[in-house]
Design a protein around this motif. Structure first.
Motif, PDB file in Angstrom:
ATOM      1  N   GLU A   1       0.844  -1.193   0.000  1.00  0.00           N
ATOM      2  CA  GLU A   1       0.000   0.000   0.000  1.00  0.00           C
ATOM      3  C   GLU A   1       0.877   1.241   0.000  1.00  0.00           C
ATOM      4  OE1 GLU A   1      -3.493   1.960   2.797  1.00  0.00           O
ATOM      5  OE2 GLU A   1      -3.342  -0.228   2.598  1.00  0.00           O
TER       6      GLU A   1
ATOM      7  N   THR B   1      -3.964  10.028  -0.986  1.00  0.00           N
ATOM      8  CA  THR B   1      -4.833   8.930  -1.408  1.00  0.00           C
ATOM      9  C   THR B   1      -4.091   7.607  -1.273  1.00  0.00           C
ATOM     10  OG1 THR B   1      -5.975  10.367  -2.988  1.00  0.00           O
ATOM     11  CG2 THR B   1      -6.203   8.001  -3.307  1.00  0.00           C
ATOM     12  N   SER B   2      -4.791   6.588  -0.801  1.00  0.00           N
ATOM     13  CA  SER B   2      -4.189   5.265  -0.643  1.00  0.00           C
ATOM     14  C   SER B   2      -4.382   4.437  -1.909  1.00  0.00           C
ATOM     15  CB  SER B   2      -4.813   4.525   0.544  1.00  0.00           C
ATOM     16  OG  SER B   2      -4.494   5.165   1.757  1.00  0.00           O
ATOM     17  N   TYR B   3      -3.297   3.821  -2.342  1.00  0.00           N
ATOM     18  CA  TYR B   3      -3.322   2.954  -3.521  1.00  0.00           C
ATOM     19  C   TYR B   3      -2.704   1.608  -3.168  1.00  0.00           C
ATOM     20  CZ  TYR B   3      -3.977   7.333  -6.133  1.00  0.00           C
ATOM     21  OH  TYR B   3      -4.440   8.541  -6.603  1.00  0.00           O
ATOM     22  N   LYS B   4      -3.129   0.578  -3.886  1.00  0.00           N
ATOM     23  CA  LYS B   4      -2.422  -0.690  -3.868  1.00  0.00           C
ATOM     24  C   LYS B   4      -1.452  -0.667  -5.044  1.00  0.00           C
ATOM     25  CE  LYS B   4      -4.083  -2.777  -0.268  1.00  0.00           C
ATOM     26  NZ  LYS B   4      -4.576  -4.156  -0.258  1.00  0.00           N
ATOM     27  N   ALA B   5      -0.172  -0.774  -4.722  1.00  0.00           N
ATOM     28  CA  ALA B   5       0.881  -0.699  -5.730  1.00  0.00           C
ATOM     29  C   ALA B   5       1.370  -2.102  -6.068  1.00  0.00           C
ATOM     30  CB  ALA B   5       2.041   0.155  -5.232  1.00  0.00           C
TER      31      ALA B   5
ATOM     32  N   LEU C   1      -0.651   1.290 -10.163  1.00  0.00           N
ATOM     33  CA  LEU C   1      -1.376   1.786  -8.995  1.00  0.00           C
ATOM     34  C   LEU C   1      -2.865   1.548  -9.170  1.00  0.00           C
ATOM     35  CD1 LEU C   1       0.410   5.221  -8.409  1.00  0.00           C
ATOM     36  CD2 LEU C   1       0.951   2.996  -7.380  1.00  0.00           C
ATOM     37  N   TYR C   2      -3.486   0.971  -8.131  1.00  0.00           N
ATOM     38  CA  TYR C   2      -4.916   0.691  -8.160  1.00  0.00           C
ATOM     39  C   TYR C   2      -5.592   1.381  -6.980  1.00  0.00           C
ATOM     40  CZ  TYR C   2      -3.866  -3.013 -11.531  1.00  0.00           C
ATOM     41  OH  TYR C   2      -3.448  -3.713 -12.633  1.00  0.00           O
ATOM     42  N   ASP C   3      -6.784   1.940  -7.236  1.00  0.00           N
ATOM     43  CA  ASP C   3      -7.559   2.549  -6.176  1.00  0.00           C
ATOM     44  C   ASP C   3      -7.847   1.498  -5.105  1.00  0.00           C
ATOM     45  OD1 ASP C   3     -10.514   3.132  -5.034  1.00  0.00           O
ATOM     46  OD2 ASP C   3      -9.494   5.019  -5.483  1.00  0.00           O
ATOM     47  N   LYS C   4      -7.538   1.821  -3.860  1.00  0.00           N
ATOM     48  CA  LYS C   4      -7.669   0.834  -2.792  1.00  0.00           C
ATOM     49  C   LYS C   4      -9.122   0.401  -2.590  1.00  0.00           C
ATOM     50  CE  LYS C   4      -6.743   0.003   2.106  1.00  0.00           C
ATOM     51  NZ  LYS C   4      -6.230   0.552   3.382  1.00  0.00           N
TER      52      LYS C   4
ATOM     53  N   ALA D   1      -5.461   3.127 -11.516  1.00  0.00           N
ATOM     54  CA  ALA D   1      -5.334   4.584 -11.434  1.00  0.00           C
ATOM     55  C   ALA D   1      -4.197   5.106 -12.302  1.00  0.00           C
ATOM     56  CB  ALA D   1      -5.105   5.011  -9.983  1.00  0.00           C
TER      57      ALA D   1
ATOM     58  N   PRO E   1      -0.785   8.581 -11.044  1.00  0.00           N
ATOM     59  CA  PRO E   1      -2.250   8.463 -11.129  1.00  0.00           C
ATOM     60  C   PRO E   1      -2.799   9.431 -12.166  1.00  0.00           C
ATOM     61  CG  PRO E   1      -1.536   8.575  -8.842  1.00  0.00           C
ATOM     62  CD  PRO E   1      -0.339   8.921  -9.674  1.00  0.00           C
TER      63      PRO E   1
END
Length: 393
Positions: free
Chosen positions: A306, A312-316, A330-333, A339, A392
């Motif tokens: 994360e 903003t929090s993302y899953k990387a 990067l994905y929206d958590k 993203a 993003p």
């Protein structure tokens, strides 16, 4: 052995400077620092990195010449500070450094007895101290600190079982253990894994944010499986792999039975940043819906962590491509929607090994760099906070 910085500023990283509208400050230029071995032709396989005990830099752990163990400290800017090659009896460091009560530890194996050692890293003396030797834990494969408990995963060659062991916070003794039947001998696969002579298996142990389940990737029931255990290490459920040719490559629990994961099937990698898994089910990993990424190299690690970017929090997801680049996605958590993504590296072959976000919001990426087509070296790539914020869309 003396390590020096082989290359300092490496501009061909595929970052896309020409597309930046504002002038990039010199200190923001992404770089790759390659630490060269002057005293021989050792091959290094970086395993993991963590902040130093004094929070004045980073510790990097690597394997070299097969299963030997190498430690290195760099300062906050990536400048080399010291390195240490462990004695020959300590081998097969599991690919995760453990921090507990402000102290860094590593877990490894005895070269002859195959049992497990826990070593404390002493940065002042630039050495290690033996904390414990667990003679009943053979072939350690992973270690994990949940914040509440510390675990060691292993393979028992005598019983053909995967073991999981909860330790005290000082890593000196075992609290409880559990064993899972594999029903077949996988020692050859374990040996290939620990000596880097064959496929590296993506062993891991994690836990859900609610701390109600232990999430473990390892050999079980004739396959490489994703296993769920309760806090007493009782079996709860499993997603069995496709024999040993398919399973989970990486996972990051998000809470509420939601997980960001990557799975592999033979030579392909699939992503799902927001998968709903049932920890109490018995299912197969092939049933987990995921999007294929044919450009990714399934023989190399996939990392999921994360990141906080611009509040903003993302899953990387960090992985290696078949063209020897890195792909940071990067994905929206919350939604799991993509993203943004960025390709890194193009002039020399690089492999993703680990990454860590700094307090300043920068990203340090531990990589293996192949120099002149044959020399495998430890390297550190850095992205500034501004460069991360440009990813993003």
């Amino acid at each position: 052995m003396k390590l020096i910085i082989y290359s300092m500023i490496f501009l061909g990283l595929g970052i896309g400077f020409s597309s930046c509208k504002k002038k990039v400050k010199e200190e923001e230029v992404p770089f790759i620092k390659i630490y060269d071995d002057q005293n021989g032709n050792k091959h290094f396989h970086p395993l993991s990195m963590t902040t130093s005990a004094a929070n004045d830099g980073y510790l990097v752990m690597s394997a070299y010449d097969g299963w030997r163990i190498h430690l290195m400290k760099v300062d906050a800017k990536g400048e080399f500070v010291w390195n240490y090659e462990l004695p020959e009896n300590y081998v097969n460091a599991v690919p995760s450094l453990i921090k507990s009560n402000g102290v860094n530890y590593l877990v490894c194996m005895d070269a002859v007895g195959l049992f497990t050692y826990v070593l404390k890293i002493d940065e002042n003396t630039q050495s290690t101290t033996e904390v414990a030797a667990f003679t009943d834990i053979l072939y350690p494969t992973y270690a994990y600190n949940s914040g509440q408990n510390i675990y060691i995963q292993n393979y028992n060659r005598l019983s053909m079982q995967t073991g999981i062991h909860q330790l005290t916070l000082d890593l000196s003794s075992i609290v409880q253990s559990a064993d899972l039947d594999i029903f077949t001998d996988v020692e050859d696969r374990i040996v290939d894994h620990i000596t880097f002579n064959g496929k590296r298996m993506p062993f891991f142990v994690s836990s859900t944010p609610e701390n109600n389940y232990i999430v473990m990737n390892g050999f079980y029931n004739y396959s490489f499986s994703l296993i769920f255990l309760d806090q007493n290490l009782n079996f709860a459920g499993v997603y069995n792999g496709a024999g040993f040719n398919g399973g989970l490559a990486a996972i990051s629990p998000s809470g509420g039975n939601q997980f960001s994961l990557a799975r592999f099937s033979y030579d392909n990698i699939y992503y799902n940043a927001n998968a709903a898994l049932n920890p109490a089910t018995i299912d197969i990993t092939e049933s987990i819906s995921a999007q294929g990424h044919s450009e990714l190299d399934a023989q190399k690690p996939v990392l999921i962590k994360e990141l906080s970017i611009g509040g903003t929090s993302y899953k990387a997801f960090l992985s290696s491509t078949r063209s020897n680049q890195l792909l940071l996605s990067l994905y929206d958590k919350s939604s799991g929607a993509l993203a943004g993504k960025k390709y890194l590296g193009k002039n020399i072959p690089v492999t993703a090994c680990d990454f860590i976000q700094t307090e300043a919001g920068e990203l340090n990426i531990l990589i293996q760099a192949k120099i002149m087509g044959s020399f495998d070296r430890i390297a550190l790539m850095k992205l500034s906070k501004d460069q991360l914020e440009e990813i993003p869309e």
